[in-house]
Design a protein around this motif. Structure first.
Motif, short mmCIF file in Angstrom:
data_model
loop_
_atom_site.label_atom_id
_atom_site.label_comp_id
_atom_site.label_asym_id
_atom_site.label_seq_id
_atom_site.Cartn_x
_atom_site.Cartn_y
_atom_site.Cartn_z
N THR A 103 0.86 -1.18 0.00
CA THR A 103 0.00 0.00 0.00
C THR A 103 0.89 1.22 0.00
O THR A 103 2.00 1.20 0.51
N GLU A 104 0.38 2.27 -0.60
CA GLU A 104 1.15 3.51 -0.57
C GLU A 104 0.18 4.68 -0.46
O GLU A 104 -0.92 4.63 -0.99
N VAL A 105 0.60 5.70 0.26
CA VAL A 105 -0.23 6.88 0.44
C VAL A 105 -0.16 7.71 -0.83
O VAL A 105 0.92 7.96 -1.37
N VAL A 106 -1.30 8.12 -1.32
CA VAL A 106 -1.38 8.91 -2.54
C VAL A 106 -1.31 10.38 -2.16
O VAL A 106 -1.98 10.82 -1.23
N GLU A 107 -0.51 11.14 -2.89
CA GLU A 107 -0.39 12.57 -2.63
C GLU A 107 -1.57 13.29 -3.28
O GLU A 107 -1.57 13.59 -4.46
N THR A 108 -2.64 13.50 -2.51
CA THR A 108 -3.81 14.23 -2.97
C THR A 108 -4.21 15.21 -1.88
O THR A 108 -3.60 15.26 -0.82
N ASN A 109 -5.29 15.94 -2.13
CA ASN A 109 -5.81 16.85 -1.12
C ASN A 109 -6.36 16.06 0.07
O ASN A 109 -6.37 16.54 1.19
N ASP A 110 -6.84 14.84 -0.19
CA ASP A 110 -7.41 14.00 0.86
C ASP A 110 -6.36 12.98 1.28
O ASP A 110 -6.11 12.01 0.59
N ASP A 111 -5.73 13.18 2.45
CA ASP A 111 -4.64 12.28 2.89
C ASP A 111 -5.16 10.98 3.48
O ASP A 111 -4.38 10.16 3.95
N THR A 112 -6.47 10.75 3.43
CA THR A 112 -7.02 9.49 3.91
C THR A 112 -7.16 8.47 2.78
O THR A 112 -7.58 7.34 3.03
N ILE A 113 -6.83 8.85 1.55
CA ILE A 113 -6.92 7.93 0.41
C ILE A 113 -5.58 7.22 0.25
O ILE A 113 -4.53 7.86 0.15
N VAL A 114 -5.63 5.88 0.24
CA VAL A 114 -4.44 5.04 0.10
C VAL A 114 -4.66 4.12 -1.09
O VAL A 114 -5.79 3.68 -1.33
N GLU A 115 -3.60 3.83 -1.83
CA GLU A 115 -3.70 2.90 -2.96
C GLU A 115 -3.22 1.52 -2.54
O GLU A 115 -2.21 1.39 -1.85
N ILE A 116 -3.94 0.50 -2.96
CA ILE A 116 -3.45 -0.87 -2.86
C ILE A 116 -2.78 -1.16 -4.19
O ILE A 116 -3.41 -1.00 -5.24
N VAL A 117 -1.51 -1.54 -4.15
CA VAL A 117 -0.76 -1.76 -5.38
C VAL A 117 -0.44 -3.24 -5.55
O VAL A 117 -0.39 -4.00 -4.58
N SER A 118 -0.19 -3.63 -6.78
CA SER A 118 0.09 -5.03 -7.10
C SER A 118 1.46 -5.44 -6.55
O SER A 118 2.45 -4.77 -6.80
N PRO A 119 1.53 -6.58 -5.84
CA PRO A 119 2.81 -7.04 -5.32
C PRO A 119 3.62 -7.84 -6.34
O PRO A 119 4.70 -8.30 -6.03
N MET A 120 3.08 -7.97 -7.56
CA MET A 120 3.77 -8.78 -8.59
C MET A 120 3.23 -8.44 -9.97
O MET A 120 2.21 -7.77 -10.10
N VAL A 121 3.91 -8.92 -10.97
CA VAL A 121 3.47 -8.82 -12.36
C VAL A 121 2.54 -9.99 -12.63
O VAL A 121 2.81 -11.11 -12.21
N GLY A 122 1.43 -9.76 -13.31
CA GLY A 122 0.52 -10.85 -13.64
C GLY A 122 -0.78 -10.34 -14.22
O GLY A 122 -0.89 -9.18 -14.64
N THR A 123 -1.78 -11.21 -14.24
CA THR A 123 -3.11 -10.87 -14.75
C THR A 123 -4.04 -10.65 -13.56
O THR A 123 -4.12 -11.48 -12.67
N PHE A 124 -4.75 -9.53 -13.57
CA PHE A 124 -5.62 -9.10 -12.47
C PHE A 124 -7.02 -9.69 -12.67
O PHE A 124 -7.59 -9.61 -13.76
N TYR A 125 -7.56 -10.31 -11.62
CA TYR A 125 -8.93 -10.82 -11.65
C TYR A 125 -9.67 -10.31 -10.42
O TYR A 125 -9.19 -10.41 -9.30
N ARG A 126 -10.87 -9.76 -10.64
CA ARG A 126 -11.69 -9.23 -9.55
C ARG A 126 -12.49 -10.31 -8.86
O ARG A 126 -13.00 -10.11 -7.77
#
Length: 167
Positions: free
Chosen positions: A79-102
């Motif tokens: 996870t990484e904190v996104v630099e926006t006006n709202d500091d409560t928004i965090v991004e979940i980022v992919s821990p690897m290369v691959g195909t994303f499935y929801r």
């Protein structure tokens, strides 16, 4: 069982070293990493030079590393904190290369949708890498505010997958 971060560190160290082959076994899991030797790399470069005289565009020469695992546990997303006006928004980022499935299967519902509440152990998606389906855990508590990747799309290491409002 090795964590994804530990596996990445091993790959980085071997890539920077003169070791051409590495095998690690523990608790029924085997990891093998092989990289071309210098002479093999020089031969492929020499073949490319000869080949470029005959062809308008030279072929791309890539180094390949092979990683083999038998059993893969649930992965934890970075996870990484996104630099926006709202500091409560965090991004979940992919821990690897691959195909994303929801979804866990085509006929199932998505793991999470916009507005869903999640906690550290919530599974948010699957990333398929080398025919292995890795369940990705959120590692944060909050509410999904945006899904950034479409089902079946290729994702890179560190690519944002979801935006989460933490409080």
């Amino acid at each position: 069982m090795l964590k994804v971060q530990e596996l990445r560190e091993i790959i980085r160290l071997i890539d920077q070293s003169s070791i051409s082959e590495f095998t690690y076994e523990n608790s029924g899991t085997t990891i093998s990493i092989k990289k071309p030797t210098e002479t093999a790399a020089q031969e492929s470069v020499a073949q490319e030079v000869i080949h470029t005289k005959q062809v308008v565009q030279p072929p791309v020469v890539e180094e390949k590393q092979e990683v083999v695992t038998k059993e893969v546990p649930k992965q934890q997303a970075d996870t990484e904190v996104v630099e926006t006006n709202d500091d409560t928004i965090v991004e979940i980022v992919s821990p690897m290369v691959g195909t994303f499935y929801r979804k866990p299967s085509p006929e199932s519902d998505a793991y999470v949708e916009v507005g869903h509440k999640i906690d550290e152990s919530s599974i948010v998606c699957i990333v398929e890498a080398m025919k292995l389906f890795n369940e990705i855990e959120a590692e944060i508590t909050g509410e999904i505010v945006e899904v950034l990747v479409g089902d079946g799309e290729l994702v890179e290491y560190g690519q944002p997958l979801f935006k989460v409002k933490t409080k």
